[in-house]
Design a protein around this motif. Structure first.
Motif, PDB file in Angstrom:
ATOM      1  N   ILE A  34     -23.479  18.145   2.144  1.00 53.49           N
ATOM      2  CA  ILE A  34     -23.234  17.611   3.481  1.00 53.49           C
ATOM      3  C   ILE A  34     -24.249  16.515   3.796  1.00 53.49           C
ATOM      4  CG2 ILE A  34     -22.942  18.194   5.933  1.00 53.49           C
ATOM      5  CD1 ILE A  34     -20.970  19.603   3.981  1.00 53.49           C
ATOM      6  N   ALA A  35     -23.726  15.360   4.164  1.00 49.37           N
ATOM      7  CA  ALA A  35     -24.589  14.229   4.511  1.00 49.37           C
ATOM      8  C   ALA A  35     -24.931  14.290   5.997  1.00 49.37           C
ATOM      9  CB  ALA A  35     -23.883  12.921   4.192  1.00 49.37           C
ATOM     10  N   GLU A  36     -26.025  13.664   6.355  1.00 46.84           N
ATOM     11  CA  GLU A  36     -26.465  13.695   7.748  1.00 46.84           C
ATOM     12  C   GLU A  36     -26.786  12.276   8.223  1.00 46.84           C
ATOM     13  OE1 GLU A  36     -28.936  17.190   8.802  1.00 46.84           O
ATOM     14  OE2 GLU A  36     -30.332  15.695   9.576  1.00 46.84           O
ATOM     15  N   ASP A  47     -22.920   3.783   1.486  1.00 45.29           N
ATOM     16  CA  ASP A  47     -24.247   4.368   1.228  1.00 45.29           C
ATOM     17  C   ASP A  47     -24.161   5.636   0.393  1.00 45.29           C
ATOM     18  OD1 ASP A  47     -25.501   2.435   2.657  1.00 45.29           O
ATOM     19  OD2 ASP A  47     -25.842   3.642   4.457  1.00 45.29           O
ATOM     20  N   LEU A  48     -23.053   6.364   0.557  1.00 47.35           N
ATOM     21  CA  LEU A  48     -22.926   7.656  -0.136  1.00 47.35           C
ATOM     22  C   LEU A  48     -22.258   7.532  -1.509  1.00 47.35           C
ATOM     23  CD1 LEU A  48     -21.862   9.868   2.914  1.00 47.35           C
ATOM     24  CD2 LEU A  48     -24.017  10.022   1.648  1.00 47.35           C
ATOM     25  N   SER A  49     -21.782   6.336  -1.836  1.00 54.89           N
ATOM     26  CA  SER A  49     -21.090   6.149  -3.115  1.00 54.89           C
ATOM     27  C   SER A  49     -22.107   5.998  -4.241  1.00 54.89           C
ATOM     28  CB  SER A  49     -20.175   4.920  -3.047  1.00 54.89           C
ATOM     29  OG  SER A  49     -19.174   5.146  -2.090  1.00 54.89           O
ATOM     30  N   VAL A  50     -22.756   7.087  -4.590  1.00 53.75           N
ATOM     31  CA  VAL A  50     -23.769   7.048  -5.644  1.00 53.75           C
ATOM     32  C   VAL A  50     -23.267   7.804  -6.865  1.00 53.75           C
ATOM     33  CG1 VAL A  50     -25.740   6.760  -4.090  1.00 53.75           C
ATOM     34  CG2 VAL A  50     -24.962   9.061  -4.673  1.00 53.75           C
ATOM     35  N   ALA A  51     -23.955   7.558  -7.979  1.00 49.12           N
ATOM     36  CA  ALA A  51     -23.555   8.148  -9.258  1.00 49.12           C
ATOM     37  C   ALA A  51     -23.471   9.668  -9.144  1.00 49.12           C
ATOM     38  CB  ALA A  51     -24.562   7.746 -10.332  1.00 49.12           C
ATOM     39  N   PRO A  81     -32.013   9.669   5.105  1.00 47.42           N
ATOM     40  CA  PRO A  81     -32.315   9.592   3.672  1.00 47.42           C
ATOM     41  C   PRO A  81     -32.187  10.931   2.945  1.00 47.42           C
ATOM     42  CG  PRO A  81     -34.120   8.654   5.003  1.00 47.42           C
ATOM     43  CD  PRO A  81     -33.084   9.129   5.949  1.00 47.42           C
ATOM     44  N   ILE A  82     -32.392  12.025   3.656  1.00 48.83           N
ATOM     45  CA  ILE A  82     -32.307  13.330   2.991  1.00 48.83           C
ATOM     46  C   ILE A  82     -30.901  13.576   2.431  1.00 48.83           C
ATOM     47  CG2 ILE A  82     -31.799  14.616   5.116  1.00 48.83           C
ATOM     48  CD1 ILE A  82     -33.563  16.900   3.848  1.00 48.83           C
ATOM     49  N   SER A  83     -29.895  12.861   2.960  1.00 50.53           N
ATOM     50  CA  SER A  83     -28.528  13.030   2.438  1.00 50.53           C
ATOM     51  C   SER A  83     -28.490  12.762   0.930  1.00 50.53           C
ATOM     52  CB  SER A  83     -27.579  12.065   3.139  1.00 50.53           C
ATOM     53  OG  SER A  83     -27.663  12.224   4.542  1.00 50.53           O
TER      54      SER A  83
END
Ligand SMILES: Cc1cc2nc3c(=O)[nH]c(=O)nc-3n(C[C@H](O)[C@H](O)[C@H](O)COP(=O)(O)OP(=O)(O)OC[C@H]3O[C@@H](n4cnc5c(N)ncnc54)[C@H](O)[C@@H]3O)c2cc1C
Ligand SMILES: Nc1ncnc2c1ncn2[C@@H]1O[C@H](COP(=O)(O)O)[C@@H](O)[C@H]1O
Lengths: 319, 264
Positions: A7-9, A51-55, A17-19
């Protein structure tokens, strides 16, 4: 194949950043064939997709709600619905103030495996093992979750290294804007401005904690800090008592002392919330009567001793 | 009108503590008990609401724990709480935060308070989960990490200031009755007066059993917990170089570090 749900915040339009640390933790325990799904919740939740589209992320679920910011009841209802439809074996969330407001409700209602403020995870065979601290950080505890098909964990910040490499997850959108709440967000209130100094910009700090015992003792440490050329800061109880201004509080709900190079901690136990503001400092010297104080686990130098005796002696060397 | 305050007796470790032979917890001989720091603040908040209200407000403290917990409850009575309830059954040993939340909810259902306070977290285990799981069990509105509160007893809403990260706060309106977890610094807790301490010694502490909660032994204790302890251990001390010697020698080394930093 299992699913892991992270879960992203976000707050005021910015991804916290903790996401990305939570996503990193999920990747650490992800096994071949597991699917990592990241969910982000809010009125403009789609703005966080890039921002959340990471490997390592397989799918991002954008949940559109009627509320721009965190709301405990809406978050709870969204998570309940996501968990019903995705049937994840592991759900990871930040151990943050927002999480403190709703995650326990999910654990209670779903009877899931549950632990908060976890800072390490691993699999032992099929069993997930989570590590957290106990007794004010003085011990570590390994937990497992026998008989639980789903485990919910909140994760400590600044432990798992955020993923930066870009990825290309699939994105889906769910509309849950019909969810209501018995609470209502009114407004954000900025922290009071610094009274005299901005402690985030200074390079040498002497910081006092509850070990100083009384307000009358603050003065001698103010003098000592001045003699040493340090800025006097403090842990939370000192600011809460009004002995030093709130703007001098170091920690999670105070300031992160980003420019500090030398931090002398006097009578501070080393709670995780205090360390959040200073553990990055390259040179930390801790003075504490308790040899097991957790501040010693992050200090470069430790002095087991009484801060009043050290204070008196130190004066004579600095004079 | 009634406010219920959940209080916990927490354990701190003696300097030279040891882990038990089964490596699941610290040897009980090394535990020092006290009222959780956060609970001082939530009791004070309840007392201030009571004292500034123009209607009668009863403040009830409740704790789940064995006999020794009476001491902490007496402390609360000495500070002015009207009644104290201690919930216990040996089967409750090892209960986790979520289960304790459930037991507290059973107390709330019988006591029917208009507002419930818990601490944000406990200083020993810091689960930070009991208050909110209590709210879940009751299906009451809730807010966590409340560092400011505007509430008129009996009112259908309260204005709570949630303390967020980095010094930022957020004001929220919460429907009442509600469960709020109270943060350090929301007020300045009072000390008990001598008179209060004397009066508290004479007040009864109500004892509630598992039966009174309407719960069974298999719903409590470590078997009902959502996590199971495998192992407890003392973490390695990290890289700290310990500076030994007399205070004068220790201070001399610290002065050297400071002077080196200043480039002297
Ligand atoms: C959501 C949240 C946010 C928080 N934010 C912050 C924050 O931003 N900053 C912060 O600091 N805290 C924060 N806290 C509080 C935190 O959990 C601790 O309660 C706090 O950091 C403890 O401060 P301390 O170390 O000064 O006191 P204590 O933990 O009481 O430690 C005092 C230490 O002094 C030592 N001591 C006593 N006498 C002497 C002596 N004569 N000589 C030498 N040593 C002595 C003792 O051995 C002990 O280790 C937060 C908590 C929560 C839940
Ligand atoms: N045994 C208990 N009896 C009563 N209240 C409790 C108990 N354990 C926890 N609490 C409440 O929950 C808060 C701490 O939360 P937690 O960190 O989840 O234990 C305390 O400040 C109390 O308000």
């Amino acid at each position: 194949m299992k699913s892991i749900l992270a879960i992203a915040e976000h707050r005021r339009g910015v991804l916290r950043p903790i996401s990305l640390e939570v996503i990193a933790a999920a990747q650490d325990v992800k096994q071949a064939g597991d699917k990592l799904i990241v969910a982000v919740i809010g009125e403009q939740a789609d703005s966080f997709v890039s921002d959340l589209s990471v490997a390592g992320v397989d799918e991002i679920i954008v949940v559109k709600t009627a509320c721009a910011e965190f709301d405990p009841e809406i978050h709870e209802a969204v998570l309940t619905s996501l968990m019903d439809s995705l049937d994840p074996s592991l759900v990871l969330l930040p151990h943050s103030v927002d999480s403190l407001g709703f995650v326990a409700t999910l654990a209670r209602k779903g009877n899931y495996g549950f632990a908060t403020d976890v800072f390490a995870m691993k699999y032992d065979g099929d069993a997930l093992v989570a590590t957290r601290a106990g007794y004010n950080e003085k011990v570590h505890v390994e937990l497992d979750f026998p008989g639980k098909d789903c485990v919910l964990l909140t994760l400590r910040s600044s432990v798992f290294k955020a993923v930066e490499e870009a990825g290309s997850p699939t994105v889906s959108i769910r509309d849950m804007s019909d969810l209501g709440s018995r609470s209502r967000n009114l407004e954000f209130i900025e922290p009071a401005g610094a009274d005299d100094v901005d402690i985030t910009g200074v390079d040498f700090i002497m910081s006092i904690g509850r070990g100083i015992a009384e307000e009358a003792n603050v003065e001698q440490f103010r003098e000592l800090a001045e003699m040493a050329g340090a800025t006097l800061c403090c842990s939370r109880p000192i600011a809460d008592s009004g002995w030093l201004p709130k703007s001098r509080q170091v920690g999670q709900s105070g300031k992160v002392v980003g420019s500090c190079k030398l931090y002398v901690a006097m009578g501070i136990s080393g709670s995780i919330q205090h360390m959040a503001g200073m553990k990055h400092v390259p040179n930390i010297v801790a003075v504490n009567t308790d040899p097991n104080a957790s501040i010693f686990t992050i200090a470069q130098y430790g002095i087991v001793g009484d801060i009043f005796e050290i204070e008196e002696e130190l004066r004579s060397y600095l004079e | 009108m009634k406010i219920l305050v959940a209080v916990k007796e927490v354990a701190a470790l003696d300097e030279d503590f040891e882990i038990r032979d089964d490596r699941l917890d610290v040897d009980e001989d090394f535990l020092l008990y006290d009222l959780n720091e956060w609970d001082d603040f939530s009791l004070e908040e309840a007392m201030q609401i009571k004292e500034s209200a123009d209607i009668d407000v009863e403040v009830v403290v409740v704790s789940v724990g064995p006999d020794r917990v009476e001491e902490s409850l007496r402390k609360c009575l000495a500070k002015g709480a009207d009644r104290a309830i201690r919930v216990w059954d040996d089967a409750m040993e090892g209960s986790d935060a979520v289960t304790i939340g459930r037991m507290l909810a059973a107390v709330v259902e019988k006591e029917k308070p208009d507002m419930v306070f818990a601490g944000v977290q406990s200083s020993d285990n810091a689960d930070a989960a009991t208050g909110i799981s209590l709210a879940a069990q009751l299906n009451w509105p809730h807010a966590a990490v409340v560092a400011g509160l505007e509430y008129q007893p009996g009112s259908s809403t309260a204005k709570a200031t949630r303390e967020l990260e980095g010094g930022l706060s957020q004001q929220v309106e919460v429907g009442c009755p509600a469960v709020l977890t109270i943060q350090l610094g929301i007020n300045s807790p009072r000390y008990a007066s001598l008179r209060g301490i004397k009066q508290a010694a004479a007040k009864p502490i109500e004892e509630w059993s598992l039966d009174q909660l309407g719960m069974t032994t298999d719903e409590v204790g470590s078997a009902a917990a959502l996590a199971h302890v495998r192992r407890m251990y003392i973490p390695e001390k990290g890289m700290a170089t310990m500076i030994g010697g007399t205070p004068a020698e220790q201070a001399a080394k610290l002065a050297e570090i400071i002077k080196e930093f200043r480039g002297e």
